[in-house]
Design an enzyme around this catalytic site. Structure first.
Site, PDB file in Angstrom:
ATOM      1  N   SER A  16      26.044  34.566  34.914  1.00  0.00           N
ATOM      2  CA  SER A  16      26.560  34.619  33.536  1.00  0.00           C
ATOM      3  C   SER A  16      25.708  33.766  32.595  1.00  0.00           C
ATOM      4  CB  SER A  16      28.029  34.203  33.480  1.00  0.00           C
ATOM      5  OG  SER A  16      28.197  32.833  33.729  1.00  0.00           O
ATOM      6  N   ARG A  94      20.155  24.931  44.882  1.00  0.00           N
ATOM      7  CA  ARG A  94      19.301  24.236  45.853  1.00  0.00           C
ATOM      8  C   ARG A  94      18.600  23.070  45.182  1.00  0.00           C
ATOM      9  NH1 ARG A  94      17.603  26.983  50.403  1.00  0.00           N
ATOM     10  NH2 ARG A  94      15.592  25.949  50.310  1.00  0.00           N
ATOM     11  N   ASN A 110      17.760  22.515  34.016  1.00  0.00           N
ATOM     12  CA  ASN A 110      18.885  22.970  34.830  1.00  0.00           C
ATOM     13  C   ASN A 110      20.169  22.776  34.049  1.00  0.00           C
ATOM     14  OD1 ASN A 110      20.394  23.661  37.268  1.00  0.00           O
ATOM     15  ND2 ASN A 110      20.884  21.480  37.438  1.00  0.00           N
ATOM     16  N   HIS A 112      24.151  22.008  34.538  1.00  0.00           N
ATOM     17  CA  HIS A 112      25.056  21.455  35.549  1.00  0.00           C
ATOM     18  C   HIS A 112      26.435  21.272  34.916  1.00  0.00           C
ATOM     19  CE1 HIS A 112      26.295  19.261  39.083  1.00  0.00           C
ATOM     20  NE2 HIS A 112      26.816  18.334  38.304  1.00  0.00           N
ATOM     21  N   SER A 139      26.049  19.740  31.238  1.00  0.00           N
ATOM     22  CA  SER A 139      24.815  19.067  30.832  1.00  0.00           C
ATOM     23  C   SER A 139      23.625  19.965  31.129  1.00  0.00           C
ATOM     24  CB  SER A 139      24.618  17.767  31.637  1.00  0.00           C
ATOM     25  OG  SER A 139      25.741  16.919  31.528  1.00  0.00           O
ATOM     26  N   THR A 144      14.167  16.926  38.160  1.00  0.00           N
ATOM     27  CA  THR A 144      13.301  16.123  39.018  1.00  0.00           C
ATOM     28  C   THR A 144      13.741  16.417  40.453  1.00  0.00           C
ATOM     29  OG1 THR A 144      14.818  14.254  39.026  1.00  0.00           O
ATOM     30  CG2 THR A 144      13.169  14.302  37.262  1.00  0.00           C
ATOM     31  N   ASP A 148      20.378  16.767  40.433  1.00  0.00           N
ATOM     32  CA  ASP A 148      21.045  16.625  39.130  1.00  0.00           C
ATOM     33  C   ASP A 148      20.745  15.276  38.487  1.00  0.00           C
ATOM     34  OD1 ASP A 148      22.227  19.154  39.526  1.00  0.00           O
ATOM     35  OD2 ASP A 148      23.857  18.248  40.662  1.00  0.00           O
TER      36      ASP A 148
HETATM   37  C1  GRF Z   1      27.541  27.419  36.298  1.00  0.00           C
HETATM   38  O1  GRF Z   1      28.771  26.771  36.179  1.00  0.00           O
HETATM   39  C2  GRF Z   1      26.423  26.428  36.298  1.00  0.00           C
HETATM   40  O2  GRF Z   1      26.657  25.350  35.471  1.00  0.00           O
HETATM   41  C3  GRF Z   1      26.435  25.990  37.744  1.00  0.00           C
HETATM   42  O3  GRF Z   1      26.674  27.156  38.467  1.00  0.00           O
HETATM   43  C4  GRF Z   1      27.404  28.059  37.656  1.00  0.00           C
HETATM   44  C5  GRF Z   1      26.608  29.319  37.615  1.00  0.00           C
HETATM   45  O4  GRF Z   1      27.307  30.359  37.009  1.00  0.00           O
HETATM   46  N1  GRF Z   1      25.255  25.270  38.076  1.00  0.00           N
HETATM   47  P1  GRF Z   1      26.559  31.708  36.634  1.00  0.00           P
HETATM   48  O5  GRF Z   1      25.917  32.236  37.903  1.00  0.00           O
HETATM   49  O6  GRF Z   1      25.536  31.413  35.577  1.00  0.00           O
HETATM   50  O7  GRF Z   1      27.633  32.629  36.152  1.00  0.00           O
END
Ligand code: GRF
Length: 219
Positions: A16, A94, A110, A112, A139, A144, A148
């Site tokens: 998504s 990963r 990334n 998170h 966030s 790195t 996270d």
């Molecule tokens: C999201 O909540 C993202 O923050 C986390 O994994 C989820 C991924 O969702 N790292 P999607 O695959 O982008 O729908």
């Protein structure tokens, strides 16, 4: 005519956040070209979304490699071959090997789902609820080799409500993630945001506190 910044995206799941990036581009808000969507899961929804959008895809199975480093070195060689300038991790589940990442540090972000530095790793929604936090959030940070752990660029904050459980909180946070990630990528490709001396710089200065997603974008 100069060419658009070229973006590769890695995702392990439904995609998504990838869909939000594609939608921002379609609306004319993100002047980039998506050159690759890669995954460690052949069944990832993100790969189907990319195929439907005509973006080259790549699925690599970590089990076909002797170790994590071998997988990551191959993955990053293929990302390089795609011609990508920047790499976005959008639900890529990963940790990336330090040697594979080294040539890319400062060019990888990334998303998170927590207000870092709180709750690195998994189960962030549950952990925020269990801690009795008044607010939760997401966030975007420079990547790195530390899980996270890279400099945080921007956050979206969300008050926790009495009726929230893990699933509801995750659902309420997602639309904010979908605004946050394209907004940060836009800053990055626009040159407003940079990695320098192991820190995030915004508009020429060290970013000492993360930018905040407000009603009108990043502030
Ligand atoms: C999201 O909540 C993202 O923050 C986390 O994994 C989820 C991924 O969702 N790292 P999607 O695959 O982008 O729908």
């Amino acid at each position: 005519m100069t060419s658009s910044p070229r973006i590769a995206v890695l995702a392990s799941g439904r995609g998504s956040n990838l869909a939000a990036l594609l939608a921002a581009r379609a609306r004319g808000e993100l002047p980039v070209e998506f050159v690759l969507v890669g995954s460690d899961k052949a069944g990832a929804g993100a790969l189907r979304l990319a195929e439907a959008a005509g973006i080259p895809t790549l699925a690599l199975d970590p089990r076909s490699y002797p170790d994590r480093r071998a997988f990551d070195l191959d993955l990053f060689a293929r990302i390089k071959a795609s011609g990508a300038d920047w790499l976005v991790l959008a639900g890529f589940m990963r940790v990336i090997d330090a040697e594979a990442l080294r040539p890319w540090v400062g060019r990888v972000i990334n998303i998170h789902p927590s207000l870092l530095p709180k709750y690195r790793g998994l189960h962030t929604h549950r952990r925020a609820l269990e801690a009795g936090d008044a607010e939760h959030g997401a966030s975007v940070h420079f990547v790195t080799a530390e899980l996270d752990g890279g400099p945080v660029i921007a956050q979206a904050r969300l008050p926790i409500e009495a009726g929230d459980d893990e699933q509801r909180l995750a659902q309420r946070l997602l639309p904010l993630e979908h605004r946050l990630l394209p907004a940060v990528l836009g800053l990055l490709v626009g040159g407003r945001l940079q990695w320098r001396d192991d820190a995030a710089h915004y508009a020429g200065r060290v970013l000492s506190t993360p930018l905040l997603l407000g009603a009108h974008g990043l502030e």
